[in-house]
Write an enzyme that holds these catalytic residues in place. Sequence first.
Site, PDB file in Angstrom:
ATOM      1  N   SER A  98     -20.600 -16.242 -29.175  1.00  0.00           N
ATOM      2  CA  SER A  98     -19.261 -15.936 -29.684  1.00  0.00           C
ATOM      3  C   SER A  98     -18.198 -16.919 -29.216  1.00  0.00           C
ATOM      4  O   SER A  98     -17.229 -17.174 -29.938  1.00  0.00           O
ATOM      5  CB  SER A  98     -18.858 -14.509 -29.310  1.00  0.00           C
ATOM      6  OG  SER A  98     -18.963 -14.305 -27.920  1.00  0.00           O
ATOM      7  N   HIS A 148     -14.101 -15.682 -25.678  1.00  0.00           N
ATOM      8  CA  HIS A 148     -13.455 -15.689 -26.997  1.00  0.00           C
ATOM      9  C   HIS A 148     -12.145 -16.473 -26.965  1.00  0.00           C
ATOM     10  O   HIS A 148     -11.898 -17.328 -27.813  1.00  0.00           O
ATOM     11  CB  HIS A 148     -13.178 -14.256 -27.454  1.00  0.00           C
ATOM     12  CG  HIS A 148     -14.408 -13.450 -27.688  1.00  0.00           C
ATOM     13  ND1 HIS A 148     -14.380 -12.098 -27.955  1.00  0.00           N
ATOM     14  CD2 HIS A 148     -15.727 -13.799 -27.679  1.00  0.00           C
ATOM     15  CE1 HIS A 148     -15.605 -11.655 -28.123  1.00  0.00           C
ATOM     16  NE2 HIS A 148     -16.443 -12.666 -27.956  1.00  0.00           N
TER      17      HIS A 148
END
Length: 276
Positions: free
Chosen positions: A201, A254
């Site tokens: 991610s 992230h």
Amino acid sequence: MLMITSFANPRVAQAFVDYMATQGVILTIQQHNQSDVWLADESQAERVRAELARFLENPADPRYLAASWQAGHTGSGLHYRRYPFFAALRERAGPVTWVMMIACVVVFIAMQILGDQEVMLWLAWPFDPTLKFEFWRYFTHALMHFSLMHILFNLLWWWYLGGAVEKRLGSGKLIVITLISALLSGYVQQKFSGPWFGGLSGVVYALMGYVWLRGERDPQSGIYLQRGLIIFALIWIVAGWFDLFGMSMANGAHIAGLAVGLAMAFVDSLNARKRK
């Protein structure tokens, strides 16, 4: 050849190309994720861009429809390419995109067979000072996923974004973005949670930031991301930060990944403008 613009709707692209043909300017369409309009004679670029601006103000103007009739493109002559599922995967993914997807799947299978802990002992961010020279660990944390939903979500975005970058900007660019974002997002995440984390991610968020900002600042790069999707990404970060869904998320990765992607896109688009 010079890419003038991209249209999401191939019929709109054809209408503009037909109209320019009536003005004595030959444009061609190349179908990728969008319909890209290319100009062979770059000396006409300024004129074409001026006409494009007028066209975008009112694509439904009767003169454009008349041009399509004149060129014979108002019927069903426009062919849409149809792909079976796996053919579509191949069409939109280069070798680096595929290698990463296969590596993630292999590691996921190994984790199901051997257990998460056993695989993490080999691939996790260095969790002991004696491991700091095992350099692969600074990147291989991105290969580990802890649920089917986790890997499917990340690989779908990787294929969509990474494939576009590789097809348009080359395998080298995708490799650079991947390595830098894996390293820096992993570094930030281990500061937040320690070394026991994994997932692609951080790289995916880097690609989101890169594709969106590069498309905004350098449309001729041929990559783009709808603004609604980047807004979704930001909402997802906020949701993860405040634990709104009760899910364990690598929030540090992230945020760091997104920042890396935006920074790289800013630099690359700046360099692209200087070359013009």
